[in-house]
Design a protein around this motif. Structure first.
Motif, PDB file in Angstrom:
ATOM      1  N   TRP A   1       0.837  -1.204   0.000  1.00  0.00           N
ATOM      2  CA  TRP A   1       0.000   0.000   0.000  1.00  0.00           C
ATOM      3  C   TRP A   1       0.866   1.246   0.000  1.00  0.00           C
ATOM      4  CZ3 TRP A   1      -4.112  -0.635   4.440  1.00  0.00           C
ATOM      5  CH2 TRP A   1      -5.129  -1.505   4.027  1.00  0.00           C
ATOM      6  N   ALA A   2       1.881   1.266   0.867  1.00  0.00           N
ATOM      7  CA  ALA A   2       2.768   2.429   0.956  1.00  0.00           C
ATOM      8  C   ALA A   2       3.484   2.663  -0.375  1.00  0.00           C
ATOM      9  CB  ALA A   2       3.774   2.246   2.086  1.00  0.00           C
ATOM     10  N   ALA A   3       3.968   1.599  -0.977  1.00  0.00           N
ATOM     11  CA  ALA A   3       4.628   1.729  -2.283  1.00  0.00           C
ATOM     12  C   ALA A   3       3.646   2.256  -3.328  1.00  0.00           C
ATOM     13  CB  ALA A   3       5.202   0.385  -2.717  1.00  0.00           C
ATOM     14  N   ALA A   4       2.404   1.806  -3.259  1.00  0.00           N
ATOM     15  CA  ALA A   4       1.389   2.271  -4.199  1.00  0.00           C
ATOM     16  C   ALA A   4       1.143   3.769  -4.049  1.00  0.00           C
ATOM     17  CB  ALA A   4       0.080   1.502  -3.987  1.00  0.00           C
ATOM     18  N   LEU A   5       1.082   4.238  -2.807  1.00  0.00           N
ATOM     19  CA  LEU A   5       0.872   5.670  -2.576  1.00  0.00           C
ATOM     20  C   LEU A   5       2.026   6.501  -3.130  1.00  0.00           C
ATOM     21  CD1 LEU A   5      -0.626   5.615   1.015  1.00  0.00           C
ATOM     22  CD2 LEU A   5      -1.802   6.223  -1.096  1.00  0.00           C
ATOM     23  N   VAL A   6       3.241   5.992  -3.013  1.00  0.00           N
ATOM     24  CA  VAL A   6       4.394   6.697  -3.568  1.00  0.00           C
ATOM     25  C   VAL A   6       4.271   6.789  -5.093  1.00  0.00           C
ATOM     26  CG1 VAL A   6       6.892   6.558  -3.942  1.00  0.00           C
ATOM     27  CG2 VAL A   6       5.950   6.122  -1.675  1.00  0.00           C
ATOM     28  N   LEU A   7       3.921   5.687  -5.730  1.00  0.00           N
ATOM     29  CA  LEU A   7       3.783   5.686  -7.188  1.00  0.00           C
ATOM     30  C   LEU A   7       2.675   6.631  -7.658  1.00  0.00           C
ATOM     31  CD1 LEU A   7       4.185   1.870  -7.888  1.00  0.00           C
ATOM     32  CD2 LEU A   7       5.680   3.694  -8.730  1.00  0.00           C
ATOM     33  N   ILE A   8       1.561   6.621  -6.957  1.00  0.00           N
ATOM     34  CA  ILE A   8       0.431   7.467  -7.358  1.00  0.00           C
ATOM     35  C   ILE A   8       0.759   8.938  -7.131  1.00  0.00           C
ATOM     36  CG2 ILE A   8      -1.970   8.048  -6.813  1.00  0.00           C
ATOM     37  CD1 ILE A   8      -2.336   4.981  -6.248  1.00  0.00           C
ATOM     38  N   ALA A   9       1.416   9.233  -6.020  1.00  0.00           N
ATOM     39  CA  ALA A   9       1.748  10.623  -5.706  1.00  0.00           C
ATOM     40  C   ALA A   9       2.888  11.162  -6.566  1.00  0.00           C
ATOM     41  CB  ALA A   9       2.113  10.756  -4.235  1.00  0.00           C
ATOM     42  N   ALA A  10       3.684  10.283  -7.155  1.00  0.00           N
ATOM     43  CA  ALA A  10       4.833  10.732  -7.953  1.00  0.00           C
ATOM     44  C   ALA A  10       4.399  11.444  -9.232  1.00  0.00           C
ATOM     45  CB  ALA A  10       5.731   9.547  -8.295  1.00  0.00           C
ATOM     46  N   ALA A  11       3.285  11.030  -9.781  1.00  0.00           N
ATOM     47  CA  ALA A  11       2.789  11.663 -11.006  1.00  0.00           C
ATOM     48  C   ALA A  11       2.052  12.948 -10.641  1.00  0.00           C
ATOM     49  CB  ALA A  11       1.855  10.717 -11.739  1.00  0.00           C
ATOM     50  N   ASN A  12       2.074  13.909 -11.531  1.00  0.00           N
ATOM     51  CA  ASN A  12       1.413  15.188 -11.234  1.00  0.00           C
ATOM     52  C   ASN A  12      -0.011  15.251 -11.780  1.00  0.00           C
ATOM     53  OD1 ASN A  12       1.919  15.429 -13.912  1.00  0.00           O
ATOM     54  ND2 ASN A  12       3.131  17.301 -13.779  1.00  0.00           N
ATOM     55  N   THR A  13      -0.654  14.116 -11.902  1.00  0.00           N
ATOM     56  CA  THR A  13      -2.030  14.058 -12.412  1.00  0.00           C
ATOM     57  C   THR A  13      -3.030  14.599 -11.401  1.00  0.00           C
ATOM     58  OG1 THR A  13      -1.451  12.137 -13.745  1.00  0.00           O
ATOM     59  CG2 THR A  13      -3.783  12.502 -13.332  1.00  0.00           C
ATOM     60  N   PHE A  14      -2.829  14.287 -10.137  1.00  0.00           N
ATOM     61  CA  PHE A  14      -3.751  14.724  -9.098  1.00  0.00           C
ATOM     62  C   PHE A  14      -3.288  16.052  -8.516  1.00  0.00           C
ATOM     63  CE2 PHE A  14      -4.059  10.027  -9.054  1.00  0.00           C
ATOM     64  CZ  PHE A  14      -5.374   9.926  -9.483  1.00  0.00           C
ATOM     65  N   ALA A  15      -4.196  16.734  -7.854  1.00  0.00           N
ATOM     66  CA  ALA A  15      -3.879  18.030  -7.248  1.00  0.00           C
ATOM     67  C   ALA A  15      -2.758  17.871  -6.222  1.00  0.00           C
ATOM     68  CB  ALA A  15      -5.114  18.609  -6.576  1.00  0.00           C
ATOM     69  N   LEU A  16      -1.954  18.905  -6.099  1.00  0.00           N
ATOM     70  CA  LEU A  16      -0.806  18.872  -5.194  1.00  0.00           C
ATOM     71  C   LEU A  16      -1.231  18.588  -3.763  1.00  0.00           C
ATOM     72  CD1 LEU A  16       2.220  19.221  -4.727  1.00  0.00           C
ATOM     73  CD2 LEU A  16       1.815  21.679  -4.459  1.00  0.00           C
ATOM     74  N   TRP A  17      -2.338  19.191  -3.307  1.00  0.00           N
ATOM     75  CA  TRP A  17      -2.775  18.970  -1.934  1.00  0.00           C
ATOM     76  C   TRP A  17      -3.115  17.503  -1.698  1.00  0.00           C
ATOM     77  CZ3 TRP A  17      -7.436  16.951  -0.498  1.00  0.00           C
ATOM     78  CH2 TRP A  17      -8.466  16.967  -1.446  1.00  0.00           C
ATOM     79  N   MET A  18      -3.659  16.820  -2.708  1.00  0.00           N
ATOM     80  CA  MET A  18      -3.981  15.396  -2.566  1.00  0.00           C
ATOM     81  C   MET A  18      -2.709  14.566  -2.474  1.00  0.00           C
ATOM     82  SD  MET A  18      -7.044  14.964  -5.303  1.00  0.00           S
ATOM     83  CE  MET A  18      -7.705  13.425  -4.755  1.00  0.00           C
ATOM     84  N   ARG A  19      -1.732  14.917  -3.292  1.00  0.00           N
ATOM     85  CA  ARG A  19      -0.468  14.192  -3.294  1.00  0.00           C
ATOM     86  C   ARG A  19       0.273  14.388  -1.973  1.00  0.00           C
ATOM     87  NH1 ARG A  19       1.896  16.780  -8.263  1.00  0.00           N
ATOM     88  NH2 ARG A  19       3.743  15.568  -7.759  1.00  0.00           N
ATOM     89  N   LEU A  20       0.236  15.602  -1.450  1.00  0.00           N
ATOM     90  CA  LEU A  20       0.895  15.878  -0.169  1.00  0.00           C
ATOM     91  C   LEU A  20       0.173  15.206   0.989  1.00  0.00           C
ATOM     92  CD1 LEU A  20       1.842  19.634  -0.641  1.00  0.00           C
ATOM     93  CD2 LEU A  20       3.359  17.634  -0.744  1.00  0.00           C
ATOM     94  N   ALA A  21      -1.146  15.102   0.910  1.00  0.00           N
ATOM     95  CA  ALA A  21      -1.918  14.443   1.964  1.00  0.00           C
ATOM     96  C   ALA A  21      -1.597  12.947   2.011  1.00  0.00           C
ATOM     97  CB  ALA A  21      -3.411  14.651   1.732  1.00  0.00           C
ATOM     98  N   GLY A  22      -1.259  12.361   0.882  1.00  0.00           N
ATOM     99  CA  GLY A  22      -0.926  10.943   0.848  1.00  0.00           C
ATOM    100  C   GLY A  22       0.481  10.637   1.325  1.00  0.00           C
ATOM    101  N   ALA A  23       1.351  11.641   1.311  1.00  0.00           N
ATOM    102  CA  ALA A  23       2.763  11.427   1.677  1.00  0.00           C
ATOM    103  C   ALA A  23       2.937  10.876   3.098  1.00  0.00           C
ATOM    104  CB  ALA A  23       3.562  12.701   1.474  1.00  0.00           C
ATOM    105  N   PRO A  24       2.287  11.447   4.113  1.00  0.00           N
ATOM    106  CA  PRO A  24       2.469  10.884   5.464  1.00  0.00           C
ATOM    107  C   PRO A  24       1.985   9.451   5.575  1.00  0.00           C
ATOM    108  CG  PRO A  24       1.477  13.063   5.589  1.00  0.00           C
ATOM    109  CD  PRO A  24       1.479  12.667   4.145  1.00  0.00           C
ATOM    110  N   SER A  25       1.018   9.080   4.763  1.00  0.00           N
ATOM    111  CA  SER A  25       0.512   7.715   4.806  1.00  0.00           C
ATOM    112  C   SER A  25       1.561   6.717   4.341  1.00  0.00           C
ATOM    113  CB  SER A  25      -0.723   7.591   3.919  1.00  0.00           C
ATOM    114  OG  SER A  25      -1.717   8.477   4.341  1.00  0.00           O
ATOM    115  N   CYS A  26       2.449   7.157   3.466  1.00  0.00           N
ATOM    116  CA  CYS A  26       3.514   6.279   2.971  1.00  0.00           C
ATOM    117  C   CYS A  26       4.499   5.918   4.073  1.00  0.00           C
ATOM    118  CB  CYS A  26       4.277   6.942   1.832  1.00  0.00           C
ATOM    119  SG  CYS A  26       3.282   7.371   0.422  1.00  0.00           S
ATOM    120  N   LEU A  27       4.606   6.783   5.048  1.00  0.00           N
ATOM    121  CA  LEU A  27       5.598   6.591   6.102  1.00  0.00           C
ATOM    122  C   LEU A  27       5.073   5.817   7.301  1.00  0.00           C
ATOM    123  CD1 LEU A  27       7.011  10.212   6.010  1.00  0.00           C
ATOM    124  CD2 LEU A  27       7.945   8.182   4.889  1.00  0.00           C
ATOM    125  N   SER A  28       3.763   5.677   7.388  1.00  0.00           N
ATOM    126  CA  SER A  28       3.209   5.037   8.591  1.00  0.00           C
ATOM    127  C   SER A  28       3.169   3.536   8.495  1.00  0.00           C
ATOM    128  CB  SER A  28       1.805   5.546   8.866  1.00  0.00           C
ATOM    129  OG  SER A  28       0.964   5.356   7.765  1.00  0.00           O
TER     130      SER A  28
END
Length: 125
Positions: A98-125
């Motif tokens: 799941w964490a790896a998936a969030l990194v891959l999804i957030a790496a692309a700039n398709t989604f809004a920046l705030w959404m990508r930043l909100a997912g970043a802490p989830s990758c670390l937990s």
């Protein structure tokens, strides 16, 4: 423009979220396993559709992210059948994916920046 696949994916994500959360709060093991099984199947279905959607759009990184999430959720779904205590190894593998998936999804700039930043802490937990 929304398609039937988008609607089904959205419903799958909603069912997965609701049943996963509900399973966390029940004390009955059989009910918890049933709720988590429904959660897992709904999320696998939704992420399979999202993988196909973003692959067709040429967003390989996002498609790979949803495919990785699908693999992680499948691992959790398989572990769920063993019961809560016995599923710990598959749980660790699933949330790692799941964490790896969030990194891959957030790496692309398709989604809004705030959404990508909100997912970043989830990758670390």
């Amino acid at each position: 423009m929304r398609t039937t696949s988008d609607t089904i994916a959205a419903i799958g994500l909603a069912i997965g979220g609701a049943f996963g959360l509900a399973g966390t709060f029940v004390t009955s093991a059989p009910l918890r396993e049933t709720l988590w099984a429904i959660d897992g199947v709904a999320l696998v279905m939704a992420t399979a559709l999202l993988t196909m959607k973003y692959q067709r759009l040429g967003n390989d990184c996002i498609a790979a992210g949803f495919l990785t999430f699908l693999a992680g959720e499948s691992l959790l779904l398989a572990g769920n059948a063993a019961g809560l205590e016995a599923s710990v190894p598959s749980y660790v593998g699933g949330i790692s994916l799941w964490a790896a998936a969030l990194v891959l999804i957030a790496a692309a700039n398709t989604f809004a920046l705030w959404m990508r930043l909100a997912g970043a802490p989830s990758c670390l937990s």
